[in-house]
Design a protein around this motif. Structure first.
Motif, PDB file in Angstrom:
ATOM      1  N   GLY A  77       0.806  -1.224   0.000  1.00 39.96           N
ATOM      2  CA  GLY A  77       0.000   0.000   0.000  1.00 39.96           C
ATOM      3  C   GLY A  77       0.831   1.262   0.000  1.00 39.96           C
ATOM      4  N   ALA A  78       2.033   1.220   0.596  1.00 40.29           N
ATOM      5  CA  ALA A  78       2.905   2.393   0.636  1.00 40.29           C
ATOM      6  C   ALA A  78       3.377   2.793  -0.763  1.00 40.29           C
ATOM      7  CB  ALA A  78       4.109   2.119   1.530  1.00 40.29           C
ATOM      8  N   PHE A  79       3.392   1.823  -1.683  1.00 43.14           N
ATOM      9  CA  PHE A  79       3.861   2.076  -3.043  1.00 43.14           C
ATOM     10  C   PHE A  79       2.982   3.094  -3.763  1.00 43.14           C
ATOM     11  CE2 PHE A  79       3.960   0.921  -7.621  1.00 43.14           C
ATOM     12  CZ  PHE A  79       5.314   1.089  -7.863  1.00 43.14           C
ATOM     13  N   TYR A  80       1.726   3.223  -3.331  1.00 45.96           N
ATOM     14  CA  TYR A  80       0.817   4.133  -4.019  1.00 45.96           C
ATOM     15  C   TYR A  80       1.233   5.596  -3.888  1.00 45.96           C
ATOM     16  CZ  TYR A  80      -2.462   0.463  -5.190  1.00 45.96           C
ATOM     17  OH  TYR A  80      -3.028  -0.656  -5.734  1.00 45.96           O
ATOM     18  N   ILE A  81       1.996   5.927  -2.873  1.00 39.77           N
ATOM     19  CA  ILE A  81       2.430   7.323  -2.725  1.00 39.77           C
ATOM     20  C   ILE A  81       3.374   7.716  -3.861  1.00 39.77           C
ATOM     21  CG2 ILE A  81       3.691   8.951  -1.251  1.00 39.77           C
ATOM     22  CD1 ILE A  81       2.539   7.436   1.159  1.00 39.77           C
ATOM     23  N   PRO A  82       4.499   6.999  -4.060  1.00 37.22           N
ATOM     24  CA  PRO A  82       5.347   7.357  -5.212  1.00 37.22           C
ATOM     25  C   PRO A  82       4.674   7.056  -6.556  1.00 37.22           C
ATOM     26  CG  PRO A  82       6.192   5.384  -4.126  1.00 37.22           C
ATOM     27  CD  PRO A  82       5.139   5.950  -3.230  1.00 37.22           C
ATOM     28  N   TYR A  83       3.789   6.056  -6.585  1.00 35.91           N
ATOM     29  CA  TYR A  83       3.088   5.685  -7.821  1.00 35.91           C
ATOM     30  C   TYR A  83       2.204   6.830  -8.311  1.00 35.91           C
ATOM     31  CZ  TYR A  83      -0.197   3.018 -10.812  1.00 35.91           C
ATOM     32  OH  TYR A  83      -0.986   2.565 -11.842  1.00 35.91           O
ATOM     33  N   ILE A  84       1.430   7.419  -7.414  1.00 34.70           N
ATOM     34  CA  ILE A  84       0.543   8.527  -7.791  1.00 34.70           C
ATOM     35  C   ILE A  84       1.360   9.758  -8.170  1.00 34.70           C
ATOM     36  CG2 ILE A  84      -1.201  10.130  -6.911  1.00 34.70           C
ATOM     37  CD1 ILE A  84      -2.311   7.774  -5.264  1.00 34.70           C
ATOM     38  N   ILE A  85       2.432  10.007  -7.417  1.00 38.79           N
ATOM     39  CA  ILE A  85       3.305  11.140  -7.746  1.00 38.79           C
ATOM     40  C   ILE A  85       3.912  10.946  -9.142  1.00 38.79           C
ATOM     41  CG2 ILE A  85       5.476  12.294  -7.140  1.00 38.79           C
ATOM     42  CD1 ILE A  85       4.763  11.816  -4.207  1.00 38.79           C
ATOM     43  N   ALA A  86       4.299   9.701  -9.468  1.00 37.41           N
ATOM     44  CA  ALA A  86       4.863   9.414 -10.790  1.00 37.41           C
ATOM     45  C   ALA A  86       3.847   9.685 -11.893  1.00 37.41           C
ATOM     46  CB  ALA A  86       5.347   7.963 -10.849  1.00 37.41           C
ATOM     47  N   ILE A  87       2.590   9.361 -11.640  1.00 34.82           N
ATOM     48  CA  ILE A  87       1.535   9.633 -12.624  1.00 34.82           C
ATOM     49  C   ILE A  87       1.405  11.132 -12.857  1.00 34.82           C
ATOM     50  CG2 ILE A  87      -0.964   9.600 -12.981  1.00 34.82           C
ATOM     51  CD1 ILE A  87      -1.013   6.842 -11.705  1.00 34.82           C
ATOM     52  N   LEU A  88       1.406  11.897 -11.748  1.00 35.61           N
ATOM     53  CA  LEU A  88       1.203  13.343 -11.851  1.00 35.61           C
ATOM     54  C   LEU A  88       2.411  14.059 -12.437  1.00 35.61           C
ATOM     55  CD1 LEU A  88      -0.537  13.973  -8.389  1.00 35.61           C
ATOM     56  CD2 LEU A  88      -1.630  13.785 -10.636  1.00 35.61           C
ATOM     57  N   ASP A 103      13.396   4.597   1.124  1.00 33.84           N
ATOM     58  CA  ASP A 103      14.310   3.869   0.240  1.00 33.84           C
ATOM     59  C   ASP A 103      14.163   4.420  -1.174  1.00 33.84           C
ATOM     60  OD1 ASP A 103      15.769   2.122  -1.316  1.00 33.84           O
ATOM     61  OD2 ASP A 103      14.941   0.305  -0.406  1.00 33.84           O
ATOM     62  N   PHE A 104      15.250   4.919  -1.738  1.00 30.00           N
ATOM     63  CA  PHE A 104      15.197   5.536  -3.063  1.00 30.00           C
ATOM     64  C   PHE A 104      14.725   4.555  -4.134  1.00 30.00           C
ATOM     65  CE2 PHE A 104      17.259   7.252  -6.963  1.00 30.00           C
ATOM     66  CZ  PHE A 104      16.600   8.471  -6.978  1.00 30.00           C
ATOM     67  N   ASN A 105      14.968   3.270  -3.927  1.00 26.11           N
ATOM     68  CA  ASN A 105      14.608   2.258  -4.925  1.00 26.11           C
ATOM     69  C   ASN A 105      13.108   2.178  -5.172  1.00 26.11           C
ATOM     70  OD1 ASN A 105      17.212   1.388  -5.573  1.00 26.11           O
ATOM     71  ND2 ASN A 105      17.305   0.091  -3.759  1.00 26.11           N
ATOM     72  N   ILE A 106      12.301   2.440  -4.139  1.00 26.49           N
ATOM     73  CA  ILE A 106      10.845   2.361  -4.319  1.00 26.49           C
ATOM     74  C   ILE A 106      10.367   3.481  -5.240  1.00 26.49           C
ATOM     75  CG2 ILE A 106      10.239   3.736  -2.282  1.00 26.49           C
ATOM     76  CD1 ILE A 106       7.840   2.051  -1.855  1.00 26.49           C
ATOM     77  N   TRP A 107      11.039   4.622  -5.182  1.00 28.08           N
ATOM     78  CA  TRP A 107      10.683   5.739  -6.060  1.00 28.08           C
ATOM     79  C   TRP A 107      11.113   5.447  -7.495  1.00 28.08           C
ATOM     80  CZ3 TRP A 107       7.845   9.871  -4.296  1.00 28.08           C
ATOM     81  CH2 TRP A 107       7.651   9.915  -2.917  1.00 28.08           C
ATOM     82  N   GLY A 165      20.705   4.618 -13.118  1.00 27.03           N
ATOM     83  CA  GLY A 165      20.439   3.440 -12.296  1.00 27.03           C
ATOM     84  C   GLY A 165      20.338   2.182 -13.137  1.00 27.03           C
ATOM     85  N   GLY A 166      19.701   2.297 -14.315  1.00 31.71           N
ATOM     86  CA  GLY A 166      19.576   1.149 -15.210  1.00 31.71           C
ATOM     87  C   GLY A 166      20.916   0.705 -15.753  1.00 31.71           C
ATOM     88  N   ILE A 167      21.774   1.666 -16.095  1.00 30.83           N
ATOM     89  CA  ILE A 167      23.103   1.340 -16.600  1.00 30.83           C
ATOM     90  C   ILE A 167      23.933   0.650 -15.519  1.00 30.83           C
ATOM     91  CG2 ILE A 167      25.283   2.319 -17.402  1.00 30.83           C
ATOM     92  CD1 ILE A 167      23.109   2.219 -19.504  1.00 30.83           C
ATOM     93  N   ASN A 168      23.868   1.177 -14.296  1.00 33.81           N
ATOM     94  CA  ASN A 168      24.614   0.570 -13.186  1.00 33.81           C
ATOM     95  C   ASN A 168      24.180  -0.875 -12.954  1.00 33.81           C
ATOM     96  OD1 ASN A 168      26.170   2.829 -12.679  1.00 33.81           O
ATOM     97  ND2 ASN A 168      24.715   3.694 -11.221  1.00 33.81           N
TER      98      ASN A 168
END
Length: 496
Positions: free
Chosen positions: A40-51, A217-221, A447-450
């Protein structure tokens, strides 16, 4: 006279874009990402990513595509004639993606056929490994051909040709009008049934149990922005291309909102069904959900067949419905990706739609046979990582610079606002597309390259080197070939 490259209605455009966005990533990728990144915590960065990412960039792609009413490559030439080479890199990269996408559709086609009589047997995992894929974790299996996979893939390519070679609205438009609603209806039926299974609540609790500590955790974002990027197919040129086919009265802002919302609803609804099924499996087997849940091929082609084996007679209806849903999601996404290179070739070489699509289907089908081997899954994994984590994201960063800065995205605001019945654009939009989105995507790209470097073996790097060579050489060939259209360097703009 009817325009062969124009939607018959704005509804056709919206449904085509929803079909492009709603794909395999929504069904097998998103539930796992949601679960493994804080529930459920994932929805915070998820919604921000949408916006912050999805809506602003979607509107930008639609606006520039509508303005030029041409292929992505031709529009790049109009912005700066010296950048034609870059204008071919994205379409070629997306075509490479289309080729390996056909593999997953081929696998699903096999399972759709098997679903009518549960042909995967009592041990779906062993069946997938020993009968369907015969996978190897190296290039050593390249000479072990898989005829049934090849046949199923060729059927998929024939469907792509059958739809794409027709006039836009008679082919792609009609297919999307019929199959996108069917896609949503069948998923609703499957999910509603899944929610009635004993133990469904166990899976839902496991899915939505919030782990708020992960928000630090930066990874969740990164996962949230990566998922939005992946599931909406941002930056592959499909939105740009489809928007170029729209009529003058289109409300692009509201259309973009519909597509983003529909995509989000679909993948979250799919997550309900998948974790209800996992809860049922956990209850029946006594195995904790963390030991069951998985992503990718295993989720679709192992776990679901295991559930259908348990369900009895009702599964003879649900199983075909499920694999049909996956197939439609894959085909509609593949159609949109295929269109990007096709329209560029039509524009430059003054080729008919039928001829261009026929040539590309033949090339794509023949090339895709490398995935119909024992090392097909291995090569697919590397190619998918390379295209999505490196090429597409890098292209989008360049797009943001070209569309927002060189083209000057502020030119679009008055026109888009005049047609919009919902959101109005302003300085906030320009700040996002000029600064915020490029910076965020640079972080994701690095991050993807690393990650790529950290996991790469010598053989892995060899495959990537071959892919880079193919991408750069093919793009160079398309650039150097002399155009056969007198209008190749002449592009009118709709928005003055």
């Amino acid at each position: 006279m009817k325009n062969n490259n124009e939607w018959g209605s704005n509804l056709a455009f919206i449904l085509a874009m929803i079909g492009s966005a709603v794909g395999l990533g929504n069904i097998w990728r998103y539930p796992y990402v949601l679960y493994s990144n804080g529930g459920g915590a994932f929805y915070i960065p998820y919604i921000i990513a949408i916006l912050v990412l999805a809506i602003p960039f979607t509107i930008l792609e639609y606006g520039v595509g509508y303005n030029f009413k041409s292929s992505f490559t031709k529009a790049i030439i109009k912005i700066n004639p010296k950048l034609e080479y870059f204008g071919w890199i994205l379409p070629v990269a997306v075509f490479i993606m289309t080729i390996y996408y056909s593999t997953i559709i081929g696998w699903d086609g096999i399972y759709f056929f098997l679903s009518f009589f549960k042909g995967w047997g009592a041990n779906p995992n062993a069946f997938l490994t020993n009968t369907v894929l015969h996978p190897t974790d190296s290039l050593g299996g390249i000479f072990h051909f898989l005829p049934f996979v090849a046949i199923s893939m060729l059927v998929g390519w024939f469907i792509i040709w059958l739809v794409s070679h027709k006039n836009l609205d008679d082919g792609l438009g009609k297919v999307c009008k019929i199959f996108v609603p069917i896609l949503f209806i069948t998923m609703i039926i499957i999910v509603l049934f899944s929610l009635t299974l004993p133990g469904a609540i166990i899976g839902l609790k496991e899915l939505f149990e919030p782990d708020l500590s992960l928000l630090w955790d930066f990874n969740i974002w990164l996962a949230a922005f990566g998922q939005i990027f992946f599931s909406l197919s941002l930056g592959i040129g499909a939105g740009f291309t489809y928007a170029s086919y729209t009529k003058k009265d289109i409300d692009l802002i509201t259309s973009g909102l519909y597509v983003v919302i529909a995509n989000s609803l679909f993948e979250n609804f799919a997550a309900l069904g998948i974790f209800s099924v996992l809860g049922y499996m956990s209850l029946q087997s006594g195995t904790p959900i963390p030991n069951i849940v998985s992503e990718g091929v295993t989720l679709i082609f192992v776990i679901y067949p295991q559930v259908f084996n348990i369900l009895g007679v009702i599964s003879l209806i649900l199983a075909p419905l499920f694999f049909f849903t996956v197939y439609v999601a894959g085909i509609t996404s593949m159609l949109s990706a295929f269109e990007v290179l096709s329209i560029s070739i039509q524009n430059k070489f003054n080729m008919s739609r039928k001829k261009a699509t026929t040539i590309l289907v033949i090339v794509g089908a023949l090339t895709s046979m490398i995935y119909a081997t024992s090392c097909g899954e291995y090569i697919l994994t590397i190619t998918d990582s390379f295209i999505n984590n490196f090429v597409i994201i890098l292209c989008v960063i360049i797009e943001c610079i070209l569309f927002a800065w060189v083209f000057k995205a502020e030119r679009l605001i008055n026109f888009l606002n005049s047609k919009s019945q919902s959101l109005k654009l302003g300085k906030w939009w320009l700040i996002l597309i000029k600064y915020i989105i490029p910076i965020l995507l640079c972080i994701i790209w690095i991050g993807g390259i690393n990650k790529l470097i950290a996991t790469a073996t010598n053989e892995y790097l060899l495959v990537i080197a071959i892919l880079v060579a193919i991408l750069l050489i093919c793009s160079l060939i398309f650039t150097l070939l002399k155009p056969k259209s007198e209008n190749w360097f002449k592009t009118e703009e709709r928005i003055k």
